[in-house]
Design an enzyme around this catalytic site. Structure first.
Site, PDB file in Angstrom:
ATOM      1  N   GLU A  37       5.262 -54.078   6.465  1.00  0.00           N
ATOM      2  CA  GLU A  37       4.651 -54.537   5.209  1.00  0.00           C
ATOM      3  C   GLU A  37       3.506 -53.640   4.779  1.00  0.00           C
ATOM      4  OE1 GLU A  37       6.360 -56.279   3.019  1.00  0.00           O
ATOM      5  OE2 GLU A  37       6.437 -57.957   4.430  1.00  0.00           O
ATOM      6  N   LEU A 128       9.565 -62.338  -3.188  1.00  0.00           N
ATOM      7  CA  LEU A 128      10.971 -62.012  -2.908  1.00  0.00           C
ATOM      8  C   LEU A 128      11.521 -61.030  -3.942  1.00  0.00           C
ATOM      9  CD1 LEU A 128      12.234 -65.614  -1.997  1.00  0.00           C
ATOM     10  CD2 LEU A 128      11.510 -63.792  -0.430  1.00  0.00           C
ATOM     11  N   SER A 130      11.355 -60.741  -7.424  1.00  0.00           N
ATOM     12  CA  SER A 130      12.058 -61.146  -8.651  1.00  0.00           C
ATOM     13  C   SER A 130      12.004 -60.005  -9.670  1.00  0.00           C
ATOM     14  CB  SER A 130      11.440 -62.410  -9.231  1.00  0.00           C
ATOM     15  OG  SER A 130      10.058 -62.230  -9.439  1.00  0.00           O
ATOM     16  N   GLU A 169       7.481 -49.730 -12.740  1.00  0.00           N
ATOM     17  CA  GLU A 169       6.314 -50.499 -12.279  1.00  0.00           C
ATOM     18  C   GLU A 169       5.050 -49.662 -12.459  1.00  0.00           C
ATOM     19  OE1 GLU A 169       6.073 -53.590 -10.909  1.00  0.00           O
ATOM     20  OE2 GLU A 169       8.161 -54.126 -10.553  1.00  0.00           O
ATOM     21  N   ASP A 181      11.268 -52.474  -2.631  1.00  0.00           N
ATOM     22  CA  ASP A 181      11.928 -53.599  -3.303  1.00  0.00           C
ATOM     23  C   ASP A 181      13.124 -53.140  -4.128  1.00  0.00           C
ATOM     24  OD1 ASP A 181       9.722 -54.757  -2.226  1.00  0.00           O
ATOM     25  OD2 ASP A 181       8.772 -55.259  -4.132  1.00  0.00           O
TER      26      ASP A 181
HETATM   27  C1  GLA Z   1       5.443 -55.308  -2.938  1.00  0.00           C
HETATM   28  C2  GLA Z   1       5.743 -53.890  -3.393  1.00  0.00           C
HETATM   29  C3  GLA Z   1       6.463 -53.091  -2.308  1.00  0.00           C
HETATM   30  C4  GLA Z   1       5.742 -53.201  -0.973  1.00  0.00           C
HETATM   31  C5  GLA Z   1       5.406 -54.652  -0.650  1.00  0.00           C
HETATM   32  C6  GLA Z   1       4.544 -54.783   0.587  1.00  0.00           C
HETATM   33  O1  GLA Z   1       6.623 -56.043  -2.768  1.00  0.00           O
HETATM   34  O2  GLA Z   1       6.514 -53.889  -4.561  1.00  0.00           O
HETATM   35  O3  GLA Z   1       6.601 -51.760  -2.710  1.00  0.00           O
HETATM   36  O4  GLA Z   1       4.587 -52.403  -0.961  1.00  0.00           O
HETATM   37  O5  GLA Z   1       4.725 -55.290  -1.712  1.00  0.00           O
HETATM   38  O6  GLA Z   1       5.211 -54.319   1.706  1.00  0.00           O
END
Ligand code: GLA
Length: 396
Positions: A37, A128, A130, A169, A181
């Site tokens: 993470e 999650l 979205s 983003e 993600d």
């Molecule tokens: C969000 C970001 C990812 C990642 C997570 C943490 O989901 O979009 O790129 O950094 O936080 O692991």
């Protein structure tokens, strides 16, 4: 095609008119990150999997350059030309879709106008992804229809779509996120987790079936609040850490290129204790991902669970992105017999925890963790017993 899509097509026709003849269906999922993470933007390893909650799009190509957007769960309607996509920036809803179209065109993709109806089952702000689901669902729709209209028959490069989602983003939404993600949403594979090296984008799939266990997602229902600015603050802090270590370890491109041994040797050079804590999380978390992968390959469930617990402690104490609700959810989960491991997943500051739970304990887990969490926080949580699904695709 199952009845869910029949219903959605009907709804599309109610909104946009016409008939079913030219309607297409696309989908892209949310994701759960098992471990790794806040290290994707440090070039680290992550270990996500696509879930079966997703963003589904019913789409029909147009003969002009208009994009029209609607959703099944919101009153918002958006109409915008492919030649003035910048207008989408400030939208409460629709900015991800228009932002993706904008980045696709900047990258040279040839698009065509389209009417779209979105149906999203990934809970918003739940950690999650979205937003990645919406971005990847929009991207695969735009590119598939655009390619067809322009006679382009090359297969779609899903990793490129993930990179474009990340750029959206950064450039359109103001979040300096990593690639995890969008990558998981684009490239997910049923019943598999993805070990992804975010520095090189090398990846491998590994079957994720833990005999007798399931993934249970526990939604704290805590609103994320200042999450985005805190997220960007962490990205900045790790950048500062890298800049300091680079003075002693020239040639390191990403923070995760620094090994545990190197970190231990040079950590005293990082005088700011906050930056040092952030860096320490990143370096050890990266190692935990590889150990987790190995533990699963060897069927060593206990070791995997232990690593999940360590990962939560680290993101709580060193990275400081959990908060009372996420910590309470993990604490209560770990009291239940049959829980192999539990940790927060995603950006933090609210959202979900991921729990690996023995099947016979799931009912008790949901009941007791739910009650005890509510006692502690006053919030009624939600639980999803999750399957691992496929990535972005057309549904035929
Ligand atoms: C969000 C970001 C990812 C990642 C997570 C943490 O989901 O979009 O790129 O950094 O936080 O692991």
């Amino acid at each position: 095609m199952d009845s869910k899509y029949t219903e959605l097509k009907k709804k599309f026709i109610e909104i946009y008119g016409g008939d079913e003849k030219d309607l297409r269906v696309f989908a892209a999922p949310g994701r759960v990150n098992l471990i790794g993470e806040h290290i994707d933007y440090c070039g680290g390893y992550v270990f996500p999997a696509a879930i079966t909650l997703d963003s589904t799009v019913i789409a029909r190509k147009r003969d002009d350059r208009m994009v029209r957007l609607a959703a099944t769960d919101l009153p918002d309607r958006v109409a915008c030309s492919l030649d003035s996509l910048e207008e989408g920036r400030g939208l409460r809803w629709g900015n991800y879709q228009l932002g993706v179209a904008n980045e696709l065109q900047k990258a040279g993709y040839k698009l065509v106008g389209v009417d779209m109806l979105f149906h999203d089952t990934v809970p918003l702000g739940s950690g999650l992804s979205s937003s990645a689901a919406i971005e990847m669902a929009a991207a695969i729709t735009f590119v598939t229809l655009g390619n067809e209209a322009n006679g382009i028959t090359n297969p779609i490069d899903l990793i490129d779509l993930a990179v474009i989602g990340q750029r959206t983003e950064h450039n359109f939404c103001g979040v300096n996120c990593g690639i995890m993600d969008q990558f998981a949403s684009a490239m997910g594979r049923k019943d598999h987790a993805i070990l992804l090296d975010c520095g090189s984008l090398n990846y491998k799939y590994t079957p994720f079936k833990i005999e007798g266990c399931k993934i249970v997602l526990a939604n704290t229902k805590k609103k994320r609040g200042l999450g985005e600015s805190k997220y960007n603050e962490r990205v900045r802090e790790t950048g500062e850490g890298l800049a300091i270590l680079k003075q002693y370890l020239p040639g390191k491109v990403h923070l995760c290129d620094v090994t545990v041994k190197e970190y231990e040797e040079y950590k005293d050079k990082i005088q700011d204790s906050v930056i040092r804590k952030r860096v320490e999380h990143v370096i050890y978390e990266n190692e935990r991902v590889l150990k987790s992968f190995e533990a699963l390959q060897n069927g060593n469930l206990e070791a995997f669970g232990e690593l999940l617990k360590q990962a939560h402690a680290s993101i709580r104490d060193l990275y400081e992105v959990t908060g009372f609700e996420l910590d309470a959810m993990v604490e209560e989960a770990l009291k239940i017999e049959g829980v192999i491991g539990a940790r927060m997943t995603g950006a933090g500051f609210g959202g979900c925890t991921v729990n690996i739970v023995r099947e016979e304990s799931i009912e008790k887990f949901i009941k007791e963790v739910g009650e005890n969490y509510t006692k502690k926080t006053g919030i009624v949580p939600e639980f999803y017993v999750s399957e691992i699904g496929d990535g972005a695709r057309e549904i035929k």
